[in-house]
Design a protein around this motif. Structure first.
Motif: not given
Length: 144
Positions: A82-91, A93-104
């Motif tokens: 679960a800690a890995a899930v939390k870390t990945n999702i937080e990464r 949605i973090n605006p600094a990451t500029k995640g491809t699917w952050a808006s999703q």
């Protein structure tokens, strides 16, 4: 034929091997062989059949609990939990990451980890498309 051999050629090279950040547009065939998403799609129905979560439960309109598969390890030998899930999702949605699917994943407020194999998604508002986003290698690829 069954049991035969298939040769696959890809025309595009990947722009990145980081599933959370933008790439060349030719990344998905590569990323799908390297990463798993939290859930999977089975004939347009969200299913944990081959996802990293063995089951999902919508507790209410803004809470989704995922029970994670046990015994899963990342390529580097690190345990998936679960800690890995939390870390990945937080990464993502973090605006600094500029995640491809952050808006999703914009409806996600936070991920709680009540135990090692439960990831609780707390949403800002109901989002009917969230489970689809979590089935994508871009939306929810789990990286060590």
């Amino acid at each position: 034929k069954a049991g035969g051999k298939a040769t696959v050629a890809l025309v595009l090279e990947p722009g990145t091997l980081d599933a959370h950040t933008p790439g060349s547009g030719g990344d998905a065939p590569y990323l799908n062989t390297m990463y798993n998403a939290l859930v999977s799609l089975d004939l347009l129905k969200v299913s944990p059949a081959v996802g990293l979560a063995e089951k999902g439960e919508v507790a209410d309109q803004t809470t989704i609990n995922f029970t994670l598969r046990k015994g899963i390890k990342f390529h580097d030998g690190t345990d998936f939990n679960a800690a890995a899930v939390k870390t990945n999702i937080e990464r993502i949605i973090n605006p600094a990451t500029k995640g491809t699917w952050a808006s999703q994943l914009a409806a996600v407020d936070r991920v709680e980890t009540p135990d090692d194999y439960t990831a609780r998604f707390i949403l800002k508002k109901p989002d009917a498309a969230l489970l689809f986003a979590l089935s994508s290698v871009y939306g929810a690829a789990m990286i060590s």
